[in-house]
Structures are given as structure tokens and as C-alpha cells.
Write a protein that holds these residues in place. Structure first.
Motif, mmCIF file in Angstrom:
data_model
loop_
_atom_site.group_PDB
_atom_site.id
_atom_site.type_symbol
_atom_site.label_atom_id
_atom_site.label_comp_id
_atom_site.label_asym_id
_atom_site.label_seq_id
_atom_site.Cartn_x
_atom_site.Cartn_y
_atom_site.Cartn_z
ATOM 1 N N ALA A 44 0.853 -1.195 0.000
ATOM 2 C CA ALA A 44 0.000 0.000 0.000
ATOM 3 C C ALA A 44 0.883 1.237 0.000
ATOM 4 C CB ALA A 44 -0.915 0.014 1.227
ATOM 5 N N GLY A 45 0.380 2.310 -0.592
ATOM 6 C CA GLY A 45 1.118 3.567 -0.551
ATOM 7 C C GLY A 45 1.203 4.246 -1.905
ATOM 8 N N ARG A 46 2.183 5.099 -2.045
ATOM 9 C CA ARG A 46 2.401 5.866 -3.272
ATOM 10 C C ARG A 46 3.127 4.987 -4.286
ATOM 11 N NH1 ARG A 46 5.323 9.234 -1.048
ATOM 12 N NH2 ARG A 46 7.397 8.623 -1.770
ATOM 13 N N LEU A 47 2.579 4.901 -5.498
ATOM 14 C CA LEU A 47 3.213 4.088 -6.535
ATOM 15 C C LEU A 47 4.364 4.860 -7.171
ATOM 16 C CD1 LEU A 47 3.254 1.496 -8.246
ATOM 17 C CD2 LEU A 47 1.690 2.630 -9.834
ATOM 18 N N GLU A 48 5.534 4.227 -7.191
ATOM 19 C CA GLU A 48 6.702 4.814 -7.835
ATOM 20 C C GLU A 48 7.304 3.818 -8.814
ATOM 21 O OE1 GLU A 48 8.317 7.807 -4.300
ATOM 22 O OE2 GLU A 48 9.420 5.955 -4.741
ATOM 23 N N MET A 49 7.878 4.330 -9.872
ATOM 24 C CA MET A 49 8.544 3.495 -10.853
ATOM 25 C C MET A 49 9.946 4.036 -11.085
ATOM 26 S SD MET A 49 7.182 2.096 -14.505
ATOM 27 C CE MET A 49 6.914 3.699 -15.202
ATOM 28 N N LYS A 50 10.884 3.124 -11.278
ATOM 29 C CA LYS A 50 12.281 3.521 -11.451
ATOM 30 C C LYS A 50 12.706 3.312 -12.897
ATOM 31 C CE LYS A 50 16.923 2.882 -9.579
ATOM 32 N NZ LYS A 50 17.772 2.095 -8.667
#
Length: 206
Positions: free
Chosen positions: A117-123
Motif C-alpha cells: 500500500a502507498g504511493r506508486l513509484e517506478m524507477k
């Protein structure tokens, strides 16, 4: 895109049976000659996240000849063919032992009550949040499944004080089964995606 390694028969660029190209010829790699550090190099070379599964015969046997040397990567190399390899040739590899590899897509959920759960981030270069507009539970379900987090429970967006760098992800592209990075374009926005998944079990990476 690497020109010297590829993963075949998987669900994306980041999974499949490993093949290595040398002198214009593709070769399969024997599971016994390939370990976790070698896998880390391959995943990095392909632009994928870290290896999550390394198992022989997971993606079938190929027609390609077998690579004859053992890779001896330190794990820090940028390409598999930059790694040291054994001096002696291997003549045989047991049937059903072609190296199969699954790398993770470089995505994460941060700032929530759990890793699911939380903020979706992509690298893609550096960790960057994903734009929150136009997301549905159906699209989020693909992310939850990818993270081994069960089904999508909620999708929301958080308004930022100012516009910032974000990834804009095309939902139709994700639902078609394409790799996340193939569906992402760099953008600027003030809405950040938050989502929560169900986490049906905690047998792996909870």
C-alpha cells in the motif's frame, strides 16, 4: 535494449529462458553455470528490477546450443558478457536444465502501512511517482499482481502543492499485458497515485 542477452517464452521482456549472443549465435545457458549474482547482472542489463525467480526449465528448453562456460559475475557488472567465465568448457548439461529467470519490474509502493500500500513509484533512472489521473481498480490490479500483493482494494490520488516530475501510465497499455516501462511516458503533474492491495498471504516478501 541489450543486444547480447534475452529472455524468451516469458510473459515480458523481464522473464523467460536465458539466451546469450556471441559471434552472431544465440546460446542457452545451463542452470548449473548461472547463479544469483549472474542473474542480477542480466536483470540490470535488460533494464528490469532485481531477480525474483531463478529456476531451470521454468520456460522450456530451446533449440539453441548450450553455452559452454560458467559465468562468474561479481554482481556489479553492467553486462553479462563483461563477467569473468570459467576456463574450462562444459560438454554436457542435463536435460531440462536451461536457465530460466524472472526479473521484477522496477516498481514499488511506499509510505503505506505495508509494502502493498502507498504511493506508486517506478524507477527508470531514478524513483519517480506515478500520475494519479485515470486509474481504475482494474488497472491497479495489474500492479498488485506484479508486486505479489493480491488484488486491488482502493485507488486514490493525492494533490501536491506544485507540479513535479511524474510517470504518466496508459491504462489500456497495462491491461493489454505490456511491460510497465513500455506504457510509461515522462510528464509533469500535481496528482500522485496512491493504491492499496489486499495481500492475501505473506509467504513471500511481506
Amino acid at each position: 535494449m541489450s543486444k547480447s542477452v534475452r529472455l524468451l517464452n516469458g510473459s515480458s521482456l523481464c522473464s523467460g529462458r536465458l539466451e546469450v549472443k556471441s559471434d552472431q549465435t544465440w546460446s542457452s545457458v545451463c542452470e548449473a553455470d548461472f547463479d544469483q549474482q549472474d542473474a542480477e547482472v542480466v536483470c540490470r542489463e535488460l533494464g528490469c528490477g532485481p531477480p525474483s525467480v531463478l529456476q531451470g526449465a521454468l520456460y522450456g528448453e530451446g533449440e539453441a546450443p548450450m553455452w559452454t562456460k560458467e559465468f562468474q559475475c561479481g554482481g556489479h557488472e553492467s553486462a553479462l558478457l563483461d563477467c569473468r567465465s570459467s576456463d574450462s568448457d562444459r560438454n554436457t548439461c542435463s536435460s531440462g536444465r536451461a536457465a530460466g529467470l524472472t526479473c521484477s519490474d522496477p516498481v514499488r509502493l511506499v509510505g503505506g502501512a505495508s509494502r502493498c500500500a502507498g504511493r506508486l513509484e517506478m524507477k527508470l533512472g531514478e524513483w519517480t511517482p506515478v500520475d494519479g489521473y485515470r486509474w481504475t481498480l482494474e488497472t491497479a490490479a495489474v500492479i498488485c499482481e506484479h508486486l505479489n500483493c493480491g488484488s486491488a482494494v482502493s485507488v486514490g490520488k493525492r494533490k501536491e502543492a506544485s507540479r513535479r516530475s511524474v510517470w504518466s501510465i496508459e491504462s489500456d497499455c497495462i491491461q493489454s499485458g505490456s511491460l510497465l516501462r513500455e506504457c510509461a511516458t515522462p510528464d509533469h503533474g500535481d496528482s500522485i497515485l496512491n493504491l492499496a492491495c489486499s495481500v492475501p498471504n505473506c509467504r513471500w516478501r511481506c
